[in-house]
Every structure is written in C-alpha cells, then in structure tokens.
Design an enzyme around this catalytic site. Structure first.
Site, PDB file in Angstrom:
ATOM      1  N   ASP A  22      28.787 -27.472  76.000  1.00  0.00           N
ATOM      2  CA  ASP A  22      29.211 -26.230  76.659  1.00  0.00           C
ATOM      3  C   ASP A  22      30.578 -25.767  76.144  1.00  0.00           C
ATOM      4  O   ASP A  22      31.153 -26.365  75.233  1.00  0.00           O
ATOM      5  CB  ASP A  22      29.213 -26.494  78.181  1.00  0.00           C
ATOM      6  CG  ASP A  22      28.779 -25.287  78.985  1.00  0.00           C
ATOM      7  OD1 ASP A  22      29.006 -24.155  78.541  1.00  0.00           O
ATOM      8  OD2 ASP A  22      28.217 -25.486  80.092  1.00  0.00           O
TER       9      ASP A  22
ATOM     10  N   ASP B 218      24.883 -17.056  81.380  1.00  0.00           N
ATOM     11  CA  ASP B 218      23.858 -17.801  82.139  1.00  0.00           C
ATOM     12  C   ASP B 218      22.800 -16.884  82.742  1.00  0.00           C
ATOM     13  O   ASP B 218      23.100 -15.828  83.280  1.00  0.00           O
ATOM     14  CB  ASP B 218      24.520 -18.583  83.278  1.00  0.00           C
ATOM     15  CG  ASP B 218      25.337 -19.749  82.767  1.00  0.00           C
ATOM     16  OD1 ASP B 218      25.518 -19.869  81.536  1.00  0.00           O
ATOM     17  OD2 ASP B 218      25.796 -20.539  83.607  1.00  0.00           O
TER      18      ASP B 218
HETATM   19  C1  GLA Z   1      27.647 -23.265  81.965  1.00  0.00           C
HETATM   20  C2  GLA Z   1      26.349 -23.259  81.157  1.00  0.00           C
HETATM   21  C3  GLA Z   1      25.177 -23.515  82.085  1.00  0.00           C
HETATM   22  C4  GLA Z   1      25.375 -24.851  82.804  1.00  0.00           C
HETATM   23  C5  GLA Z   1      26.699 -24.854  83.538  1.00  0.00           C
HETATM   24  C6  GLA Z   1      27.046 -26.225  84.092  1.00  0.00           C
HETATM   25  O1  GLA Z   1      27.702 -22.204  82.855  1.00  0.00           O
HETATM   26  O2  GLA Z   1      26.201 -22.048  80.467  1.00  0.00           O
HETATM   27  O3  GLA Z   1      23.949 -23.524  81.361  1.00  0.00           O
HETATM   28  O4  GLA Z   1      25.309 -25.884  81.864  1.00  0.00           O
HETATM   29  O5  GLA Z   1      27.765 -24.482  82.671  1.00  0.00           O
HETATM   30  O6  GLA Z   1      28.257 -26.242  84.754  1.00  0.00           O
END
Ligand code: GLA
Length: 401
Positions: A166, A224
């Site tokens: 990430d 997301d």
């Molecule tokens: C980010 C990523 C998500 C998830 C969250 C976890 O937002 O884009 O897919 O992995 O972190 O905290």
C-alpha cells in the site's frame, strides 16, 4: 523475466505442497497459478475492514468454502490477508509479528492450512512508515519503508506467496524508489512472491511498475472501491482507458470485487463482474464467503465470464463506444473470437444497436453469438441489437462459424 517469474511461482506452489497431507497434496497438484493471467482469489478487506471478525477462523472458513462451493476449481487460487493482520508493534528484533488475538496459531500455521488446500497465501503492508488503518494515536500498523529486507524475509519465512503493498504514510519518498526497494527485497529472498502495488494510481504506476527493477505483476489504478454503484462506475471509467498498459504478467487493478456485499443489485453486481472481466482485472472476491447468498455465488462462478478475464491472450478490452451512457468494450481472445460487453450506465432503459463493424467484425460472415449470462447461443451477423435495462450489461463471445 516475466516468464521466469511465473514458472518460479508455479514451482514454488508445487513444492510448498510436498509437506502437505496426502489429501492436501492431491488437491495442491491442481494448482496452476502465475501472473500470465490476472490473479483470482479472495481478500478480506471489503467485507471486514479491521473488525474483529477478520481472524483465523474466518480465513480457514473461507478457504473451506472456496473449495466446497467450486470457486477454487473455477480459478480462485489466492487467499490474501489485508491490513490489520499484524500486531501494532514490531517484536524486540524489529520483526513484524501477527496480532495474536486474531491469529492465535500465528501466520505460518494459517499459511500452511491454505497451502495444504491448494491455495497461494498473501500478506499486506504499506510502502510507508505505517499502514493505512489508524491504530493507536492515529498511527497505522508497522509499514515496510526502511524495513524492506527484514520484512521481505519475514514474508518469505511465513510462506507468503503474494504481497499487496500500500501507499500510506509514505513520507513523500518518490513512489518508484519505495516500490523498487521492496521489489528488490522480495526477489532477494529467493522465494517467488507475487508483487501487487497499491498506490491508487497517484503516481501512474502503469508507467513504471513493469520496470524489472520494480517487478510488479499488478498495480492499483484508482482509489478504494465502496459497495455502491456510483463507486463501481467511477472506478470502471478510470480503469477502462488504461487498456494499453495491461498484458500478461502486468495488470491494471481497479480494486477488489464487492459482489455479495449487499450494496448493489444483482444487475449491478453482474455489470461489476462483467466489466472487471472484460478489463482483464484481478478477480479478488471481497465478501465473506461463509455467508454468501446463492445469487451472488452464481455470479462469481460464471465460468464463461471468468474465461474472458483469464483468456491467455491477455489483452484488456478496449472501449469502442462511450455515448449517452452506453459503453461498448471489445476484448480479442486467443481462439480468434471476441468478447463484447455492452453496458448501460444510465438510470433508464435504452435501446442499443452495435454494428459488426464497430466490433471489428466483417458484417457478411456468420457468427456464433454466445450470451455469457444466459448461457445460450444464437447465430448472427456479428451485430447486437437489444434493450438494456438500467445499469445492466450484456456479454457475448462472438466467434466465426
Ligand atoms: C488502503 C487500500 C485498501 C486497503 C486499506 C487497508 O485504503 O487502498 O485496499 O488495503 O488501505 O487499510
């Protein structure tokens, strides 16, 4: 490089099974996983976030359900843990360690459970000082920035075959530098580990993530996803224009599936699954499979749509029309046929006509038009004429007869 990686990954999975139980080894022999086609599997994030239900009982239960439902045999071979698997602090040697409340038997035991059943096992971290989910004093769990070698060694030691990496708390260190450091550290372990970048498209990873120094097999192209139609639609639109960058061993990732989570209608979930498949996206199930309803399961099990996603030619579908909320996407397939998705994003039904020419087909020829949701065949001239309900997608596989 890419062929080597996929061969290595396949070998790694097969060898991981040498220690498995007899029954498990039998199953594991069927594992054929590599990055030549987009990754398929399960990740807990969309269904659990960091809630307590994310724990070893859930992951074991999901592994069992993947098998009993037929999903594993339909191609879903990865089981990946997302954020919050780790303890909020490193151990006294600076190593990552699991949250023992969630995973009382540790991560290695869970990885073994998953491997014995013929799956690859994945973990998560962030190319920053901490991961994304705030824990104490608004800090996330420990991240990999500056700890790449030690953390990669940890991932390998517990049997991880996959890392989602990430972008939170990145201290503004240039992205390529951060993702390259972990890529190099993963390769230095000697264990093949599928490398999935998650920088949300902020740094246009598609332009640099295939550099062998980074060595990514996929990269997120967007922020997301949430479990609603507007979010799915927005992400589709951002990802569909990036078709030129995807191919075997390197995939655009428009985020994980929401199918089954309840925030969209079945029509919308079918569109979500169709669009992700025609875009050759990773198909990572994001619902708690232990509780999935039959309609949602049927969507995820549609082998004819999955075959479009997993087609060995490895081309992301190209959008050939985007007018009045109607999207037409065409994906050439290895056997010479074409997959076509026609999607109506609008809130009202629309009459749609698509000519054979628009699909790149000769109008005079005779075609078999296979409807991938109705599972029915028709003969045609390659053109499509229909009324599309709001938010609906039809999908065909069109082949010359
Ligand atoms: C980010 C990523 C998500 C998830 C969250 C976890 O937002 O884009 O897919 O992995 O972190 O905290």
């Amino acid at each position: 490089m890419k062929a080597t990686l996929s061969t290595m990954v396949r070998m790694a999975l097969l060898s991981a099974c040498v220690f498995a139980t007899a029954a498990g080894a039998e199953e594991a022999k069927k594992v054929e996983f590599n990055a030549d086609t987009p990754q398929m599997g399960f990740n807990n994030w969309n269904s659990t976030h960091c809630r307590d239900e994310f724990n070893e009982d859930m992951i074991r239960g999901v592994a069992d359900k993947l098998i009993s439902s037929g999903l594993r045999d339909a191609g879903y071979r990865h089981i990946n843990l997302d954020d919050c698997w780790a303890d909020w602090k490193r151990d006294k040697n600076g190593n990552l360690q699991p949250n023992l409340k969630r995973f009382p038997h540790g991560i290695k035991a869970l990885a073994d459970y998953v491997h014995e059943r013929g799956f690859a096992f994945g973990l998560y971290s962030s190319a920053g000082t901490n991961t994304c989910e705030p824990h104490q004093a608004n800090r996330g769990f420990p991240g990999g920035l500056g700890h790449e070698k030690q953390d990669a060694a940890y991932f390998a030691s517990v049997g991880a075959d996959y890392l989602k990496y990430d972008n939170c708390n990145n201290q503004k260190v240039p992205a390529k530098e951060r993702y390259k450091a972990m890529g190099e550290a993963l390769r230095a372990t000697g264990k093949p580990i599928f490398y999935s970048l998650c920088e949300w498209g902020e740094n246009k990873a598609w332009l640099w993530a295939t550099d062998p120094a980074v060595g990514a097999s996929s990269w997120r192209t967007t922020g997301d996803i949430s479990d609603n139609y507007a979010s799915m639609l927005k992400i589709f639109k951002e990802n569909v224009v990036l078709d030129a960058y995807a191919g075997p061993g390197h995939w655009n990732d428009p985020d994980m599936l929401e199918v089954g989570n309840g925030g969209m209608t079945d029509v919308e979930y079918r569109s979500h699954f169709s669009l992700w498949s025609i875009m050759a996206a990773p198909l990572l199930i994001g619902t708690d499979l232990r509780k999935i309803k039959p309609d949602a399961l049927e969507i995820l099990l549609n082998k004819e749509v999955i075959a479009v996603d997993q087609d060995p030619l490895g081309v992301q579908g190209k959008r050939v029309r985007d007018t009045n909320g109607v999207h037409v996407i065409v994906k050439p397939l290895k056997d010479g046929s074409r997959a076509v998705a026609v999607f109506n994003e609008a809130d009202a039904a629309q009459d749609v006509a698509v000519s054979a020419k628009e699909l790149g087909l000769q109008a005079s020829a005779k075609y078999r038009m296979r409807d991938l949701w109705k599972h029915s065949d028709a003969q045609g001239d390659g053109s499509i004429k229909l009324r599309l309900e709001p938010h609906a997608t039809v999908m065909y596989r069109i082949s010359a007869q």
